[in-house]
Design an enzyme around this catalytic site. Structure first.
Site, mmCIF file in Angstrom:
data_model
loop_
_atom_site.group_PDB
_atom_site.id
_atom_site.type_symbol
_atom_site.label_atom_id
_atom_site.label_comp_id
_atom_site.label_asym_id
_atom_site.label_seq_id
_atom_site.Cartn_x
_atom_site.Cartn_y
_atom_site.Cartn_z
ATOM 1 N N LYS A 1 -3.843 -1.280 14.022
ATOM 2 C CA LYS A 1 -3.652 -0.295 14.657
ATOM 3 C C LYS A 1 -3.808 -0.556 15.953
ATOM 4 O O LYS A 1 -4.938 -0.969 16.563
ATOM 5 C CB LYS A 1 -4.127 0.926 13.986
ATOM 6 N N VAL B 1 -5.257 -0.300 3.116
ATOM 7 C CA VAL B 1 -5.278 -1.564 2.725
ATOM 8 C C VAL B 1 -6.376 -2.144 1.915
ATOM 9 O O VAL B 1 -6.352 -2.804 1.068
ATOM 10 C CB VAL B 1 -5.400 -2.281 4.252
ATOM 11 N N GLU C 1 0.880 -1.190 0.009
ATOM 12 C CA GLU C 1 0.120 0.143 0.080
ATOM 13 C C GLU C 1 1.018 1.358 0.096
ATOM 14 O O GLU C 1 2.177 1.240 0.426
ATOM 15 C CB GLU C 1 -0.804 -0.013 1.272
#
Length: 299
Positions: free
Chosen positions: A158, A105, A24
């Protein structure tokens, strides 16, 4: 979906059946890392893939067209990119001829699948946000992983997300979640979130087989790779920082796709920049593991 423009090396590798790893581009823009760390991340991730015998294919939108694999001049444009592109935005970016769009993503997984690339590496995926029971804020990354047969290699989700609910969502969506030589779901900066990973795997061939034997033809696989031991930020140091960053984003009224860059910037500030080398280390490590898997896929 509009067919992606392939760089010469990516096109040749695919034509010859050689290993390719999609990457990405949000992490390589200033939305992911501040300059010059974003350029460092791009170079170390590409080199990690090359060192293991695979070809890196950085995804991006340029002049309204999706690209997989970039020239040096195109990379410079991506490094300065400020417009995020999720899967839902791909058609809009094409229709409106966006100048530069950096892929998340979800967009990268979709582009990789369309191009016949089965392995993708990122830093950490998006997931279920804290307070989602009120806001409904769930990253499109999860839906993309569930609906494209691609192996996504990441350091978990995350760390500022609701990790238990993220794992629950992936279970509901039927996504196999694997731990790379590790028993715990990683929390990005730290090796363990305290949540057990559903399935441990110890070699790349098993990862390939999990994708190959998938129950649904469209379902992908999430391989979670813990940050290297030497680069981990201790949970005792990062937990309070994460909580403060999330609270700050809420107080500032930040929502949706803007949350991640806002929170990451706060974390960088509160850790005196310690989060940047950790981010670089885990991104490079993920790219290397992804390359190993991509090479195994070709065999």
């Amino acid at each position: 979906m509009t067919e992606a423009v392939l760089s010469d090396d990516v096109a040749q590798a695919l034509a010859e059946g050689r290993a390719v790893v999609a990457l990405e581009s949000t992490i390589f823009s200033t939305l992911g890392l501040p300059a010059p760390a974003n350029a460092d991340a791009l170079e170390v991730c590409k080199q990690a893939v090359l060192d293991l015998g695979a070809t890196p294919a950085v995804a991006a939108i340029l002049d309204g067209r999706p690209h997989l694999g970039l020239t040096p001049d195109e990379e410079k444009r991506v490094l300065q990119g400020r417009r995020k592109v999720a899967e839902r935005d791909l058609s809009v970016a094409r229709a409106q001829k966006w100048d530069v769009g950096v892929t998340t993503v979800s967009a990268t997984v979709a582009l990789a699948h369309a191009a016949g690339i089965s392995v993708f590496a990122t830093g950490g995926i998006g997931g279920v946000h804290r307070g989602s029971e009120l806001t409904g804020d769930i990253s499109a990354d999860l839906d993309a992983i569930a609906n494209h047969p691609v192996i996504t290699v990441s350091a978990g989700a995350k760390a500022f997300l609701d990790l238990p609910r993220t794992l629950e969502y992936l279970e509901t969506a039927g996504v196999p979640v694997l731990g790379w030589q590790h028993d715990w779901f990683p929390a990005f900066y730290t090796r363990s979130s305290g949540l057990p990973v559903p399935h441990r795997v110890d070699d790349e061939h098993t990862v390939c087989d999990v994708l190959r034997y998938r129950a649904r033809p469209t379902t992908g696989v999430l391989l979670t790779v813990p940050i290297p031991v030497a680069d981990e930020i201790p949970e005792s140091r990062i937990s309070a920082v994460l909580a403060a960053a999330v609270d700050a984003s809420a107080d500032a009224g930040v929502t949706g796709p803007a949350v991640t860059p806002y929170v990451l910037a706060r974390i960088e500030k509160e850790t005196d920049g310690q989060s940047i080398p950790a981010n670089l280390a885990l991104a490079r490590n993920n790219a290397a593991i992804a390359a190993r898997i991509a090479v195994a896929m070709t065999r």
